[in-house]
Design a protein around this motif. Structure first.
Motif: not given
Length: 467
Positions: A413-427
């Motif tokens: 249910g997510s796209d690559a851009g959304d995953e990158t944004r989430i991972q950036a917040l986690v980092d």
């Protein structure tokens, strides 16, 4: 070990052995393609997909047939309402059905016979029944004479008056007995019809399956499967007409039936209007979670279907895929089916016991992973970890589960851009924690939680998943 199945023909568990190990035959009643199927219609295909997988491990030459009923009064009604040929309806919903089954991870059957493609075989079987004195023509119809078959009712074990009432048969003047059922019926010009010795007409529902099974699997088949709502009249009538057409030969040696889905304690059915359309559920939820849910109860028992069951299935798969993600660096050579899994499946397809074994394997793997996070890669513990992962994947495969890459499961249910944004917040949260900026770290956790993203602090590092 022997495979035991509950055989409804004898009402007991029996060891399964095919007539011919070089050609094992199984038939599953498929859909009548006039509309979308509901989730209850998917239980049989999922359950018997597991049985087919198990059988193929033992008998590679399994021939598995699942039919398409593409001529039926419900189809005629749908076509007339829209003013289109029946093929417009049947082609559309056959394609949708195949797509839905594929999304559930169901392997296509070896044979998918269509009723309309077997009209000559249907007519030939009816002619055999007439010649043997088990059927008669009357007023443009051909009917099976239940009085001609002494074992009528043996499969469903119902009294005759109850069978007649349950079959909802018409007490027509051309019938010799109220329980006689239609093999062929006349068609008016506005209905689909085929030429026959009894005039332009179309087959009855029951004779279609008998003729298709004979055409592709032979006069005696090893396993006939379907929902227990088909036990009477459909399967009872199949037994009668096939046995009589074949001179008394056993039609199906094993009759295996799955239980129904309930909603709030009431059987799910289109007639009651309490259905969850499979096509819509597949658009809203991970298909693998629906498959998991359908296997969560023993196939012969009713299954109470609810949103809570789907959500619990998703959470369980999150945990299992999380385990596999944490074991990404552990090699997992292909493994034989774990003995505990095989034993459960051989005990009348006990899928809840298999799911419990999968949970145990995952738990053992997580526990050992936490103990061996810094162990030498060639240690005894890591060898055991590899075995656990291989067993977990093998156990999942037989049920049609856990075969995705964990990243694909968690990114649904997510796209690559959304995953990158989430991972950036986690980092960013990780950096904030190291800097002891706990207010910022907590704010990021809350922001992600509000988006349905859950953060997990594990021994292997910080993970995130969608809730």
């Amino acid at each position: 070990m022997d495979l035991h199945l509950y055989n409804n023909l004898h009402r007991r568990l029996e060891a399964f052995a095919p007539l011919d190990p070089a050609r094992v035959t199984m038939y599953l009643c498929g859909p009548t393609v006039y509309n979308y199927v509901h989730i209850g219609n998917a239980r049989g295909p999922v359950v018997f997909d597991v049985l087919a997988k198990l059988l193929r491990r033992r008998y590679p030459k399994l021939v598995f047939a699942r039919n398409i009923t593409d001529v039926d009064d419900k189809i005629n009604t749908a076509a007339q309402e829209l003013g289109v040929p029946i093929t417009t309806i049947t082609d559309k919903f056959t394609a949708i059905y195949r797509e839905d089954m594929a999304m559930l991870g169901i392997t296509p059957p070896d044979v998918e016979p269509h009723a309309t493609e077997h009209i000559p075989q249907i007519i030939a079987m009816i002619e055999q029944l007439i010649a043997r004195g088990h059927a008669y023509a009357a007023d443009g119809h051909v009917l099976f004479s239940i009085a001609s078959y002494g074992d009528y009712g043996k499969l469903s074990r119902r009294p005759m008056d109850e069978m007649i009432a349950g079959a909802r048969v018409d007490v027509a003047p051309y019938k010799r007995d109220a329980g006689d059922f239609v093999l062929w019926k006349p068609s008016t010009p506005d209905l689909p019809g085929w030429d026959s010795p009894w005039g332009i007409g179309r087959p009855g529902w029951h004779i279609e399956c008998s003729a298709m099974a004979e055409a592709h699997l032979g006069e005696t088949i090893d396993i006939h499967a379907g929902g227990n709502d088909l036990l009477f009249p459909h399967h009872e009538n199949e037994v009668a007409q096939s046995t009589c057409a074949h001179g008394g030969k056993v039609f199906a040696r094993f009759w295996v039936h799955n239980g129904m889905l309930d909603m709030g304690g009431t059987k799910m059915s289109k007639s009651l209007g309490n259905v969850s359309v499979l096509h819509e559920l597949l658009a809203k939820h991970p298909p693998e979670a629906l498959r998991f849910a359908l296997l969560s109860a023993h196939y012969r028992q009713p299954l109470d279907w609810s949103d809570a069951l789907i959500e619990q299935s998703i959470k369980t798969l999150d945990r299992l895929y999380g385990t596999l993600r944490d074991l990404a660096d552990v090699p997992a050579p292909p493994a034989a089916l774990p003995s505990g899994v095989e034993s459960a499946l051989c005990d009348d397809l006990n899928t809840p016991a298999v799911l419990a074994e999968i949970s145990r394997l995952a738990g053992d793997a997580r526990g050992l992973r936490n103990k061996t996070a810094h162990a030498d890669k060639d240690s005894v513990e890591n060898t055991e970890l590899a075995r656990l992962k291989s067993d977990l994947l093998a156990a999942g495969e037989i049920l049609g589960l856990l075969q995705q890459d964990p990243a694909a499961w968690f990114s649904r249910g997510s796209d690559a851009g959304d995953e990158t944004r989430i991972q950036a917040l986690v980092d960013e949260r990780n950096i904030a924690k190291k800097a002891r900026d706990f207010a910022r770290a907590d704010a990021i956790r809350k922001q992600l939680a509000d988006e349905g993203v859950l953060i997990e602090d594990t021994a292997q590092g910080v993970r995130w998943r969608r809730g």
